[in-house]
Design an enzyme around this catalytic site. Structure first.
Site, PDB file in Angstrom:
ATOM      1  N   LYS A 185       0.825  -1.203   0.000  1.00 43.02           N
ATOM      2  CA  LYS A 185       0.000   0.000   0.000  1.00 43.02           C
ATOM      3  C   LYS A 185       0.871   1.270   0.000  1.00 43.02           C
ATOM      4  O   LYS A 185       2.081   1.192  -0.005  1.00 43.02           O
ATOM      5  CB  LYS A 185      -0.950  -0.029   1.207  1.00 43.02           C
TER       6      LYS A 185
HETATM    7  C1  PLP Z   1      -9.113  -2.851  -1.735  1.00 37.27           C
HETATM    8  C2  PLP Z   1      -8.593  -3.551  -0.529  1.00 37.27           C
HETATM    9  N1  PLP Z   1      -9.320  -3.522   0.603  1.00 37.27           N
HETATM   10  C3  PLP Z   1      -8.894  -4.116   1.734  1.00 37.27           C
HETATM   11  C4  PLP Z   1      -7.698  -4.797   1.767  1.00 37.27           C
HETATM   12  C5  PLP Z   1      -7.277  -5.496   3.031  1.00 37.27           C
HETATM   13  O1  PLP Z   1      -6.091  -4.977   3.539  1.00 37.27           O
HETATM   14  P1  PLP Z   1      -5.263  -5.753   4.669  1.00 37.27           P
HETATM   15  O2  PLP Z   1      -4.323  -6.682   3.940  1.00 37.27           O
HETATM   16  O3  PLP Z   1      -4.529  -4.671   5.407  1.00 37.27           O
HETATM   17  O4  PLP Z   1      -6.226  -6.481   5.504  1.00 37.27           O
HETATM   18  C6  PLP Z   1      -6.909  -4.856   0.619  1.00 37.27           C
HETATM   19  C7  PLP Z   1      -5.626  -5.581   0.655  1.00 37.27           C
HETATM   20  O5  PLP Z   1      -5.006  -5.881  -0.341  1.00 37.27           O
HETATM   21  C8  PLP Z   1      -7.370  -4.214  -0.557  1.00 37.27           C
HETATM   22  O6  PLP Z   1      -6.647  -4.238  -1.678  1.00 37.27           O
END
Ligand code: PLP
Length: 379
Positions: A185
């Site tokens: 991210k």
């Molecule tokens: C659009 C989106 N939402 C939520 C998430 C979830 O993130 P996390 O890995 O921090 O749980 C991701 C992770 O890739 C994502 O791409």
């Protein structure tokens, strides 16, 4: 000439000061949540216009807690986009609620607000959009719609830390907003996430929900009145996230310049569908750069395209598989033909390398390789 180094499609930039800072935390004695969690939360709150922010072990945990905070459960419907990551579907289902999918725009990939309006029923409790790099849905209209129908909004802003709506950061306005600090991210805490809430009472509730549901009593004992989870972020991660947030403006500038280079350089025949082109001052951030391959006119499929880039030392991703066509999504009425844009994106999308450690010549390398592979497939 030696082989070029492998180019990952995503990844973090961690400087030596941050790495040294981790050593300091390890020596400090605060291995679970401690002072760096509070510092990171304060900085995030500053970034979000002073709104309360609480950090958790992932964005997935943040979405789970957001749904609990909004008291969404069995019998409730949550409207979300068929083109998103599995987190949103999984967490709605885990809450006991029913996911109601809508389609998205083919180019911006943001959820279609006309479709949201049409999908609202007396059981609808929340709208959960996933925001995309490069453009945001009309947040004024989204919140007008939510206010008029007394719905909660949970913005999945995992991909857009640093994007702005009318000059204000995503997170600084709205209802509940979640960010991800996964290594792919815009900033990372290795794993980690954040939930932006409306007031101190909601923040206190999140503190309890992320730590067993515990509340502290005046006699220095504890009580649990509801089943909380265990989602508190360790201080090591908060230390990294805090350092990364300070560097976010630099990362965003680099990412924006790389995206612009992709737009300048990306010419394939037959043409790919490209993301929306950035305009000066549009306030958009670029976590990823994904194109739609012209598969109907190529002699290869997406797997072969990705393998051909991989053979040239270039990593790619798929963002994302259509949620309603997953095995879980099909249990909620998902089937082929319901959401043509989400389904076409799911079939044709490829995420190309974009991260803050890249240079313009890396983009040139990817653009040339993609054009070669497409030309060879089309010949
Ligand atoms: C659009 C989106 N939402 C939520 C998430 C979830 O993130 P996390 O890995 O921090 O749980 C991701 C992770 O890739 C994502 O791409």
């Amino acid at each position: 000439m030696g082989a070029l180094p492998y180019l990952k499609f995503a990844g973090p930039v961690l400087d030596e000061a941050t790495i040294a800072g981790v050593g300091d935390v390890l020596r400090s004695g605060h291995l679970a949540s401690g002072p760096w969690v509070r510092r990171f939360e304060d900085s995030l709150s500053g970034f979000c216009g002073g709104r309360p922010v609480r950090v958790l072990t992932s964005a997935t945990a943040a979405v789970e807690v957001a749904l609990q905070l909004a008291e969404i459960g069995p019998g409730d419907e949550v409207i979300t986009c068929a083109q998103s990551f599995f987190t949103v579907l999984n967490m709605i289902v885990k809450a006991g609620a029913t996911p109601v999918f809508v389609d998205c725009d083919l180019v911006t990939r943001n959820l279609d607000l006309d479709a949201v309006e049409a999908a609202i029923t007396p059981r609808t409790r929340a709208i959960m959009p996933t925001h995309w790099p490069g453009s945001l849905p009309d947040l004024d209209r989204l919140y007008e719609l939510a206010r008029a129908r007394k719905l909660r909004v949970i913005e999945d802003a995992a991909l857009v830390m640093g994007s702005q709506w009318k000059g204000r950061n995503v997170g600084a306005i709205g209802d509940l907003v979640t960010f991800s600090f996964h290594p792919n991210k815009n900033i990372t805490s290795i794993e980690g996430g954040a939930l932006v809430v409306n007031d101190a009472a909601e923040a206190a509730r999140v503190e309890s929900l992320r730590f067993h549901g515990i509340v502290y009593l005046p006699d220095r004992t504890r009580d649990v009145a509801f089943p909380g989870g265990k989602f508190n972020l360790p201080d090591v991660n908060a230390r990294i996230g805090h350092a990364q947030l300070l560097q976010l403006p630099t990362f965003l500038t680099t990412r924006r310049a790389l995206a612009e280079r992709y737009f300048e350089r990306f010419a394939t025949d037959p043409a790919c569908v490209l993301p929306p082109r950035p305009q000066p001052g549009d306030g958009q951030s670029w976590n990823m750069w994904s194109v739609l391959l012209p598969l109907d006119r190529l002699g290869i499929d997406r797997r072969q395209f990705r393998d051909a880039l991989e053979a040239r030392g270039i990593g790619t991703g798929v963002s994302y598989e259509a949620l309603h066509l997953s095995t879980l999504g099909r249990r909620y009425g998902g089937k082929e033909g319901l959401f043509p844009n989400a389904e076409r994106i799911s079939r044709e999308t490829v995420t190309l390398p974009l991260h803050a450690a890249m240079t313009a010549s890396d983009v040139d390398r990817v653009a040339s390789a993609a054009a070669d592979v497409i030309a060879a497939a089309h010949a």
